[in-house]
Scaffold this active site. Structure first.
Site, mmCIF file in Angstrom:
data_model
loop_
_atom_site.group_PDB
_atom_site.id
_atom_site.type_symbol
_atom_site.label_atom_id
_atom_site.label_comp_id
_atom_site.label_asym_id
_atom_site.label_seq_id
_atom_site.Cartn_x
_atom_site.Cartn_y
_atom_site.Cartn_z
ATOM 1 N N GLY A 28 52.867 27.498 59.959
ATOM 2 C CA GLY A 28 54.125 28.016 60.595
ATOM 3 C C GLY A 28 53.512 29.302 61.264
ATOM 4 O O GLY A 28 54.401 30.002 61.662
ATOM 5 N N HIS A 89 43.915 34.404 59.430
ATOM 6 C CA HIS A 89 43.857 33.426 58.578
ATOM 7 C C HIS A 89 43.098 33.839 57.204
ATOM 8 O O HIS A 89 43.029 32.976 56.257
ATOM 9 C CB HIS A 89 43.490 32.166 58.916
ATOM 10 C CG HIS A 89 44.222 31.392 59.965
ATOM 11 N ND1 HIS A 89 45.569 31.110 59.621
ATOM 12 C CD2 HIS A 89 44.053 30.593 61.066
ATOM 13 C CE1 HIS A 89 46.362 30.599 60.840
ATOM 14 N NE2 HIS A 89 45.283 30.277 61.703
ATOM 15 N N SER A 120 50.125 18.140 58.568
ATOM 16 C CA SER A 120 49.875 18.949 59.855
ATOM 17 C C SER A 120 48.526 19.260 60.332
ATOM 18 O O SER A 120 48.291 18.772 61.208
ATOM 19 C CB SER A 120 50.876 20.275 59.637
ATOM 20 O OG SER A 120 50.882 20.892 60.979
ATOM 21 N N TYR A 179 57.767 28.418 54.638
ATOM 22 C CA TYR A 179 57.954 27.840 55.883
ATOM 23 C C TYR A 179 59.588 26.913 55.624
ATOM 24 O O TYR A 179 60.578 27.095 56.479
ATOM 25 C CB TYR A 179 57.153 26.719 56.196
ATOM 26 C CG TYR A 179 57.341 25.852 57.422
ATOM 27 C CD1 TYR A 179 57.010 26.426 58.647
ATOM 28 C CD2 TYR A 179 58.010 24.677 57.569
ATOM 29 C CE1 TYR A 179 57.095 25.725 59.950
ATOM 30 C CE2 TYR A 179 58.305 23.850 58.569
ATOM 31 C CZ TYR A 179 57.824 24.382 59.951
ATOM 32 O OH TYR A 179 57.812 23.797 61.167
ATOM 33 N N LYS A 273 56.225 17.986 65.002
ATOM 34 C CA LYS A 273 57.789 17.933 64.420
ATOM 35 C C LYS A 273 58.393 19.061 63.845
ATOM 36 O O LYS A 273 59.468 19.063 64.015
ATOM 37 C CB LYS A 273 57.379 16.805 63.556
ATOM 38 C CG LYS A 273 57.833 15.575 63.824
ATOM 39 C CD LYS A 273 57.707 14.499 62.824
ATOM 40 C CE LYS A 273 58.140 13.180 62.827
ATOM 41 N NZ LYS A 273 57.828 12.392 61.590
#
Ligand code: A3P
Length: 309
Positions: A28, A89, A120, A179, A273
């Site tokens: 996210g 990250h 994902s 998320y 999505k």
């Protein structure tokens, strides 16, 4: 990626009021970048001319190791306007010390349940040029790599646990988001973010930490901003921000349908999505069991769990 990270660790110096967005990939990040940018700059632009309408969130909030430290020159970020909003990250343990230790910089981490991260990532990998070459990269391969911890930015569980632990130990410094909770109560979580990044009395227990901090961090403990005011809430400012940052809005913008985040990585592959539980459409019961077992084992006793249905 490793040389970029080493350069980052050597060169990056946290600065007053820095806000560092951190995440495991596919959790996210793009959404949180949009939200943080919009919350921070909410008094500076009209919604007809909002920068997100014409600029991809990854260009508004650079990921340090993908962009700034992707070449090995000396980078001076000290002239960037404060508060600097930057992303990485990198796992908590590998963050540059100045981010961890200077009280003026805040960390906002977004996590996501591992099953949806896998799905994902698999879609992202299919569309990513490096992976594209391996046309036979199956979701089984993705689950296997994930469970063995052979994943970009290291084992997922170490990543989430590192930031989770830091958020428990230093709640005024590290905000841990999920998320699933952002999807369920976007309004409440956006308010939480705004309160966190702007809170003035953020350094509870300051005196006990002070001795462990570099001298230059002493006496720099006040933040100037404010959480959403009553007036902003009744004027619908929060809703405007949520609408601007919604997946449907961002996905539909020309800027995000075309163009590239960085060479060969298209803007559009960051918007798919955005559903909680899409794993049910992709993972077999045995894959789910394997991931759940590792997750249970790795996170047991941590107090951290994810809604997986
Ligand atoms: P899915 O692949 O499950 O759809 P990251 O930004 O960390 O790379 O994560 C990408 C995931 O976040 C993708 O999930 C993507 O669709 C989803 N996403 C991107 N923008 C979003 C937004 N504005 N709101 C909710 N989810 C978003």
């Amino acid at each position: 990626m490793i040389p970029n990270i080493i350069t980052l660790q050597k060169q990056f110096k946290a600065k007053d009021k820095d806000i560092i967005l951190t995440s495991f990939p596919k959790s996210g990040t793009t959404w949180l970048k949009s939200l943080l940018f919009s919350i921070l700059n909410r008094n500076q632009q009209s919604y007809d001319h909002h920068p997100l309408l014409t600029t991809n969130p990854h260009h508004l909030v650079p990921t340090l190791e993908f962009t700034i430290y992707a070449n090995h020159k000396i980078h001076d970020l000290s002239t960037m306007r404060s508060p600097r909003l930057l992303a990485t990250h990198i796992p908590y343990a590998s963050l540059p010390d100045s981010i961890k230790h200077c009280p003026e910089s805040k960390i906002v981490y977004v996590s996501r349940n591992p099953l949806d991260v896998i799905v994902s990532m698999w879609y992202f990998g299919k569309d990513h040029p490096d992976r594209n070459l391996q046309s036979n990269y199956t979701i089984e391969d993705c689950v296997d790599e994930f469970c063995r911890g052979e994943f970009v930015f290291g084992p997922y569980w170490d990543h989430v646990f590192g930031y989770w632990k830091a958020s428990l130990e230093r709640a005024e410094k590290v905000l841990f988001l999920k998320y699933e909770e952002m999807k369920e109560d976007t309004f409440g979580q956006a308010k939480r973010v705004a309160e966190f990044i702007h809170r003035a009395d953020h350094w509870a227990g300051w005196s006990s930490y002070k001795a462990f901090l570099p001298v230059q961090c002493h006496n720099r403990v006040s933040f100037t901003g404010l959480p959403f005011s009553q007036e902003e809430e009744s004027d619908g400012v929060v809703e405007q921000i949520l609408e601007m940052c919604s997946l449907s809005k961002l996905k539909d913008l020309d800027v995000n349908k075309h163009g590239q985040v960085r060479p060969n990585v298209e803007n559009k592959i960051y918007f798919r999505k955005g559903q909680v539980g899409d794993w049910m459409n992709h993972l077999t019961p045995s894959m789910v069991e394997r991931v759940s077992m590792v997750t249970k084992e790795k996170l047991s006793g941590s107090g951290l769990s994810f809604k997986m249905d």
